[in-house]
Design a protein around this motif. Structure first.
Motif, PDB file in Angstrom:
ATOM      1  N   THR A   1       0.818  -1.214   0.000  1.00  0.00           N
ATOM      2  CA  THR A   1       0.000   0.000   0.000  1.00  0.00           C
ATOM      3  C   THR A   1       0.851   1.262   0.000  1.00  0.00           C
ATOM      4  O   THR A   1       0.494   2.264  -0.609  1.00  0.00           O
ATOM      5  N   TYR A   2       1.986   1.213   0.710  1.00  0.00           N
ATOM      6  CA  TYR A   2       2.806   2.408   0.809  1.00  0.00           C
ATOM      7  C   TYR A   2       3.991   2.404  -0.154  1.00  0.00           C
ATOM      8  O   TYR A   2       4.890   3.227  -0.057  1.00  0.00           O
ATOM      9  N   GLY A   3       4.009   1.466  -1.069  1.00  0.00           N
ATOM     10  CA  GLY A   3       5.078   1.478  -2.062  1.00  0.00           C
ATOM     11  C   GLY A   3       6.409   0.983  -1.551  1.00  0.00           C
ATOM     12  O   GLY A   3       7.456   1.244  -2.152  1.00  0.00           O
ATOM     13  N   VAL A   4       6.394   0.271  -0.439  1.00  0.00           N
ATOM     14  CA  VAL A   4       7.661  -0.230   0.112  1.00  0.00           C
ATOM     15  C   VAL A   4       7.987  -1.580  -0.528  1.00  0.00           C
ATOM     16  O   VAL A   4       7.172  -2.497  -0.517  1.00  0.00           O
ATOM     17  N   GLU A   5       9.187  -1.676  -1.053  1.00  0.00           N
ATOM     18  CA  GLU A   5       9.550  -2.853  -1.848  1.00  0.00           C
ATOM     19  C   GLU A   5      10.002  -4.033  -0.996  1.00  0.00           C
ATOM     20  O   GLU A   5      10.767  -3.881  -0.043  1.00  0.00           O
ATOM     21  N   ILE A   6       9.518  -5.213  -1.387  1.00  0.00           N
ATOM     22  CA  ILE A   6       9.958  -6.430  -0.692  1.00  0.00           C
ATOM     23  C   ILE A   6      10.611  -7.371  -1.704  1.00  0.00           C
ATOM     24  O   ILE A   6      10.088  -7.582  -2.795  1.00  0.00           O
ATOM     25  N   LYS A   7      11.784  -7.899  -1.320  1.00  0.00           N
ATOM     26  CA  LYS A   7      12.501  -8.813  -2.229  1.00  0.00           C
ATOM     27  C   LYS A   7      13.000  -9.991  -1.412  1.00  0.00           C
ATOM     28  O   LYS A   7      13.792  -9.817  -0.487  1.00  0.00           O
ATOM     29  N   ASP A   8      12.585 -11.185  -1.763  1.00  0.00           N
ATOM     30  CA  ASP A   8      12.855 -12.429  -1.013  1.00  0.00           C
ATOM     31  C   ASP A   8      12.913 -12.232   0.486  1.00  0.00           C
ATOM     32  O   ASP A   8      13.992 -12.245   1.062  1.00  0.00           O
ATOM     33  N   ASN A   9      11.794 -12.058   1.106  1.00  0.00           N
ATOM     34  CA  ASN A   9      11.711 -11.970   2.571  1.00  0.00           C
ATOM     35  C   ASN A   9      12.519 -10.847   3.183  1.00  0.00           C
ATOM     36  O   ASN A   9      12.785 -10.851   4.377  1.00  0.00           O
ATOM     37  N   HIS A  10      12.965  -9.925   2.349  1.00  0.00           N
ATOM     38  CA  HIS A  10      13.637  -8.762   2.911  1.00  0.00           C
ATOM     39  C   HIS A  10      12.997  -7.493   2.378  1.00  0.00           C
ATOM     40  O   HIS A  10      12.501  -7.457   1.256  1.00  0.00           O
ATOM     41  N   VAL A  11      13.040  -6.471   3.200  1.00  0.00           N
ATOM     42  CA  VAL A  11      12.475  -5.188   2.793  1.00  0.00           C
ATOM     43  C   VAL A  11      13.602  -4.301   2.311  1.00  0.00           C
ATOM     44  O   VAL A  11      14.667  -4.225   2.941  1.00  0.00           O
ATOM     45  N   VAL A  12      13.382  -3.688   1.162  1.00  0.00           N
ATOM     46  CA  VAL A  12      14.366  -2.755   0.632  1.00  0.00           C
ATOM     47  C   VAL A  12      13.820  -1.346   0.847  1.00  0.00           C
ATOM     48  O   VAL A  12      13.015  -0.847   0.055  1.00  0.00           O
ATOM     49  N   PHE A  13      14.268  -0.740   1.926  1.00  0.00           N
ATOM     50  CA  PHE A  13      13.781   0.603   2.220  1.00  0.00           C
ATOM     51  C   PHE A  13      14.522   1.631   1.380  1.00  0.00           C
ATOM     52  O   PHE A  13      15.754   1.656   1.350  1.00  0.00           O
ATOM     53  N   THR A  14      13.790   2.478   0.704  1.00  0.00           N
ATOM     54  CA  THR A  14      14.414   3.627   0.040  1.00  0.00           C
ATOM     55  C   THR A  14      13.511   4.831   0.254  1.00  0.00           C
ATOM     56  O   THR A  14      12.285   4.721   0.138  1.00  0.00           O
ATOM     57  N   LYS A  15      14.142   5.973   0.559  1.00  0.00           N
ATOM     58  CA  LYS A  15      13.311   7.115   0.925  1.00  0.00           C
ATOM     59  C   LYS A  15      12.455   7.614  -0.224  1.00  0.00           C
ATOM     60  O   LYS A  15      11.398   8.200  -0.012  1.00  0.00           O
ATOM     61  N   THR A  16      12.885   7.373  -1.433  1.00  0.00           N
ATOM     62  CA  THR A  16      12.093   7.874  -2.555  1.00  0.00           C
ATOM     63  C   THR A  16      10.889   6.995  -2.861  1.00  0.00           C
ATOM     64  O   THR A  16       9.955   7.431  -3.528  1.00  0.00           O
ATOM     65  N   ALA A  17      10.933   5.767  -2.375  1.00  0.00           N
ATOM     66  CA  ALA A  17       9.871   4.829  -2.750  1.00  0.00           C
ATOM     67  C   ALA A  17       8.568   5.049  -1.989  1.00  0.00           C
ATOM     68  O   ALA A  17       7.488   4.806  -2.509  1.00  0.00           O
ATOM     69  N   PHE A  18       8.661   5.501  -0.778  1.00  0.00           N
ATOM     70  CA  PHE A  18       7.468   5.604   0.059  1.00  0.00           C
ATOM     71  C   PHE A  18       6.448   6.564  -0.528  1.00  0.00           C
ATOM     72  O   PHE A  18       6.768   7.701  -0.883  1.00  0.00           O
ATOM     73  N   THR A  19       5.196   6.111  -0.650  1.00  0.00           N
ATOM     74  CA  THR A  19       4.134   7.017  -1.099  1.00  0.00           C
ATOM     75  C   THR A  19       2.911   6.832  -0.216  1.00  0.00           C
ATOM     76  O   THR A  19       2.586   5.721   0.181  1.00  0.00           O
ATOM     77  N   ASP A  20       2.228   7.935   0.033  1.00  0.00           N
ATOM     78  CA  ASP A  20       1.014   7.896   0.827  1.00  0.00           C
ATOM     79  C   ASP A  20      -0.151   7.611  -0.105  1.00  0.00           C
ATOM     80  O   ASP A  20      -0.386   8.375  -1.029  1.00  0.00           O
ATOM     81  N   PRO A  21      -0.900   6.538   0.116  1.00  0.00           N
ATOM     82  CA  PRO A  21      -1.960   6.207  -0.838  1.00  0.00           C
ATOM     83  C   PRO A  21      -3.107   7.204  -0.779  1.00  0.00           C
ATOM     84  O   PRO A  21      -3.233   7.965   0.159  1.00  0.00           O
ATOM     85  N   GLU A  22      -3.968   7.139  -1.799  1.00  0.00           N
ATOM     86  CA  GLU A  22      -5.107   8.062  -1.805  1.00  0.00           C
ATOM     87  C   GLU A  22      -6.016   7.724  -0.626  1.00  0.00           C
ATOM     88  O   GLU A  22      -6.047   6.624  -0.147  1.00  0.00           O
ATOM     89  N   GLN A  23      -6.763   8.711  -0.235  1.00  0.00           N
ATOM     90  CA  GLN A  23      -7.679   8.566   0.893  1.00  0.00           C
ATOM     91  C   GLN A  23      -8.604   7.369   0.696  1.00  0.00           C
ATOM     92  O   GLN A  23      -9.164   7.167  -0.357  1.00  0.00           O
ATOM     93  N   GLY A  24      -8.729   6.583   1.730  1.00  0.00           N
ATOM     94  CA  GLY A  24      -9.706   5.493   1.689  1.00  0.00           C
ATOM     95  C   GLY A  24      -9.145   4.193   1.178  1.00  0.00           C
ATOM     96  O   GLY A  24      -9.768   3.154   1.304  1.00  0.00           O
ATOM     97  N   LYS A  25      -7.947   4.268   0.599  1.00  0.00           N
ATOM     98  CA  LYS A  25      -7.431   3.036   0.032  1.00  0.00           C
ATOM     99  C   LYS A  25      -7.015   2.078   1.142  1.00  0.00           C
ATOM    100  O   LYS A  25      -7.096   0.870   0.995  1.00  0.00           O
ATOM    101  N   LEU A  26      -6.569   2.658   2.253  1.00  0.00           N
ATOM    102  CA  LEU A  26      -6.141   1.815   3.355  1.00  0.00           C
ATOM    103  C   LEU A  26      -7.317   1.489   4.257  1.00  0.00           C
ATOM    104  O   LEU A  26      -8.025   2.364   4.692  1.00  0.00           O
TER     105      LEU A  26
END
Lengths: 386, 373
Positions: free
Chosen positions: A335-360
């Motif tokens: 939902t927040y655009g955070v990437e997951i690759k083989d059981n690990h999370v790849v955090f990058t500051k540019t990737a995070f996005t706030d979804p439109e209202q109501g999506k969550l």
């Protein structure tokens, strides 16, 4: 000259014959009387209700003849009739908007405080807590409206003191529970904003009762804590708590609420979620809507804090700090655009996005509250431990 | 009220007197009551009418009241009168509140709210005065009234009501021309409101203005401003000198200041507890708690300076926190605190979970506090 005692009946023309200045309107004593009357509190006459049933007889007859009974109020066996009969043991005075010219202060239409408390208990025990009555959104609508009617009677009669507190406490618990139970329901069945407005009003009144009443208020710590958790981060709520006497503030419930609030202010979602595990069911209900922000914050902060080319943050660990299982964590990251690759999370500051209202959907992430309900009954939740 | 005839008005006054309804009578003779807007009551020679209906001395009083309407349409000389009356009103309301509280009667804030309503209607009259020229405009009353209303709203904890007043004054072309005293008070309250809303930069500007323009001889006022200016400045990284604190008798802040600059969480906790009552009463306790983040930053900077490396093991921070007797913190929380500092721009770097290290930038990893946010 005679001292006039009532309102004068003499006309203007009659008095015109009186030479100005000779007949004094008020002598010295009368001036002083008026002065002290101004200083004294207004002696208003307050209505005292005499209706001993949950619904005034007049209204029962009216609604029965106009076919305006709720089916929870109908006499068993008559629901299918063209004009169902009212069940006097189940009909409750409905809320009616005060209108100009409407005589809403007839004592026989008003229920005294003891009857109001009995009415509230009926609404909880026999309606809100009745497992057979479904769907609960309909139960909620009915109870919500009838509680509003109770509140109206309280306002007109200026009820205060023990009964007022007992009624308000139950109302607040009901509304907090409802805010969790009906979370996610379609708007036409449940409006969270309306629930919130009434919850805040009742809470405010209850806190005023605690402040101005003589006590003792055995549940005060519970409700002060609930107020803070519900209004997490609100400067007004926080200042109010800080101004409570030290003894009250250091009670376990309020201390815990303050710690949760502090974690929120410091923007430490890991700590907040950890502390939230210690809350009881109703406290979790009060807090639950803030958990959405909390979890979002965690992902946002981590997106920045761990942002690097070779980031490999274990998904297990993320599940743990979010207090969610694997599939929900994955879903949240998506939902927040955070990437997951083989059981690990790849955090990058540019990737995070706030979804439109109501999506969550808050509803999907209720587990932290859900698991606390266990064997609690609705009845015990709303009546409290007293 | 805006449409009744002179006869109807006089009849109401008469009945109010007859029924000894002092409160209503006062309203009918008050400039704040809506009836003053009624053109039918604006008579230049109302004496005869008044004498017909009312007994002395009421006939003269009411006649004078009605005559006064004429003279105020396009003038504002009565403003000082209004200032005096409204100030008294607020003080009386305050006293009434305290008396009621002692007896345990009435809702908290009731008297003050009623006073505020009256003041608000005065404010509206002033704000909507578009007819007269600048010299005669009632708009000059706006700032004084705002200040009175701020005092009430802060007392009854309804700060959101300040917003429309601030908006009205901000959009007025007179805002820089009010008297210095009024401006100092105004900025003080606007600054405090900004603090409450966590807008620290505007808060600092307003409170600094207030402090510097406050008259040298008003030590008490300067101290009051400082109580709010200090936390804001500290959050922006500017610590007060001990001399300043001593001069204004604000030693309660000295331990707090020391704790924050040293990154000493334990001392901070103790200092806040020791002077808790004072800070809570002033309404700054919660803002001071925000200094915790700055304190973390200072503590972690010390760790960095001690270890002299740009790859810092997370354990080191945990040890530092434990030394400060910070309770039940584990590595996960340390990561969160660090992540937050990075997010806020207090630390330049990233956390490597695999290596359990904080990797900081080789250049200026801990930017000066004043440059951040």
């Amino acid at each position: 000259m005679n001292r006039r005692k009532g309102p004068r009946r003499t006309s203007h023309t009659q008095r015109q014959g009186d030479p100005a200045g000779e007949r004094r309107w008020k002598n010295q004593n009368q001036w002083q009387d008026q002065g002290s009357a101004l200083v004294k509190e207004a002696q208003e006459t307050v209505q005292k209700g005499t209706c001993q049933t949950m619904c005034p007889a007049r209204e029962m007859q009216e609604r029965e003849s106009q076919n305006r009974l709720h089916h929870f109020e109908m006499l068993a066996g008559t629901e299918g009739h063209r004009k169902p009969r009212a069940d006097p043991s189940r009909i409750v005075k409905e809320y009616s908007r005060p209108a100009a010219g409407k005589d809403s202060t007839n004592p026989s239409d008003l229920r005294p405080p003891a009857v109001l408390l009995k009415t509230v208990c009926y609404l909880i025990d026999d309606i809100a807590a009745a497992p057979a009555l479904q769907p609960w959104s309909e139960v909620y609508s009915f109870v919500f409206d009838r509680l509003r009617g109770v509140k109206q009677d309280m306002i007109i009669q200026r009820v205060s003191g023990t009964e007022c507190v007992a009624i308000l406490e139950r109302m607040v618990r009901f509304l907090i529970y409802a805010s969790y139970r009906l979370c996610g329901e379609p708007l036409r069945l449940y409006d969270p904003k309306i629930n919130e407005t009434h919850l805040q009003e009742n809470l405010s009144w209850l806190l005023d009762c605690y402040a101005s009443g003589t006590g003792p208020h055995t549940n005060q710590d519970e409700f002060q804590a609930l107020g803070l958790l519900y209004n997490l981060g609100s400067p007004r709520a926080m200042q109010h708590i800080m101004e409570l006497p030290e003894e009250l503030r250091s009670s376990p419930a309020i201390s815990l609420a303050l710690s949760v609030n502090q974690a929120f202010l410091e923007r430490n979602p890991v700590r907040l979620l950890r502390l939230a595990q210690k809350l009881n069911f109703l406290q979790s209900c009060a807090l639950h809507r803030h958990l959405v922000t909390c979890r979002k914050d965690l992902l946002l902060i981590y997106s920045h804090g761990f942002s690097s080319r070779n980031c490999r943050f274990p998904l297990d660990k993320l599940c743990q700090v979010l207090a969610l299982d694997w599939s929900l964590t994955t879903q949240l990251c998506q939902t927040y655009g955070v990437e997951i690759k083989d059981n690990h999370v790849v955090f990058t500051k540019t990737a995070f996005t706030d979804p439109e209202q109501g999506k969550l959907q808050c509803l999907q992430y209720h587990n932290i509250v859900e698991e606390k309900q266990k064997d609690l009954t609705v009845r015990s939740i709303i009546h409290g431990s007293t | 009220m805006a449409h009744i005839t002179i006869n109807q008005y006089l009849q109401q006054v008469y009945e109010a007197i007859d029924n000894r309804d002092g409160a209503f009578c006062a309203e009918l003779l008050s400039f704040k009551h809506p009836h003053v807007a009624n053109p039918r009551l604006q008579l230049s020679s109302p004496e005869e009418k008044c004498q017909q209906v009312l007994e002395p001395p009421y006939d003269e009083m009411v006649a004078a009241h009605l005559r006064a309407f004429q003279s105020h349409k396009e003038e504002n000389w009565a403003l000082p009168l209004m200032f005096a009356v409204t100030l008294d009103l607020r003080i009386f309301a305050n006293n009434a509140e305290q008396q009621l509280q002692k007896k345990g009667k009435g809702q908290p804030g009731e008297m003050m709210e009623k006073a505020a309503e009256q003041l608000m209607s005065c404010f509206r009259v002033c704000a909507s005065d578009n007819r007269a020229g600048i010299e005669d405009s009632k708009k000059w009353g706006m700032m004084f009234l705002s200040n009175q209303l701020f005092k009430i709203y802060f007392k009854i904890n309804k700060l959101h009501l300040c917003k429309p007043l601030i908006r009205a004054i901000d959009s007025s072309n007179l805002k820089n021309d009010y008297s210095p005293a009024q401006k100092v008070t105004y900025r003080y309250y606007v600054g405090r409101k900004a603090m409450f809303d966590s807008d620290f930069k505007p808060a600092e500007e307003c409170l600094s203005y207030s402090f510097h323009h406050c008259h040298r001889s008003s030590q008490k006022n300067k101290r009051m401003i400082l109580i709010y200016l200090l936390p804001v400045k500290m959050l922006l990284g500017h610590m007060p000198t001990p001399q300043l604190l001593k001069k204004y008798d604000l030693m309660q802040f000295s331990d707090v200041t020391k704790a924050v600059s040293e990154g000493n969480l334990l001392l901070l906790h103790n200092a806040l507890t020791k002077h808790e009552t004072f800070f809570i009463r002033c309404g700054i306790f919660l803002i001071l708690e925000k200094l915790k983040i700055i304190t973390y930053r200072n503590l972690f900077k010390k760790v960095y300076l001690l270890l002299k490396t740009h790859q810092l093991p997370l354990d080191a921070f945990l040890v530092a926190l434990n030394m400060m007797q910070v309770e039940d913190v584990d590595v996960d929380e340390v990561q969160c605190i660090l992540a937050n500092l990075i997010y806020m721009g207090h630390i330049k770097g990233y956390i490597s979970h695999q290596h359990q290290k904080l990797v900081v930038s080789k250049q200026n990893p801990f930017p000066p506090l004043s440059s951040v946010s």
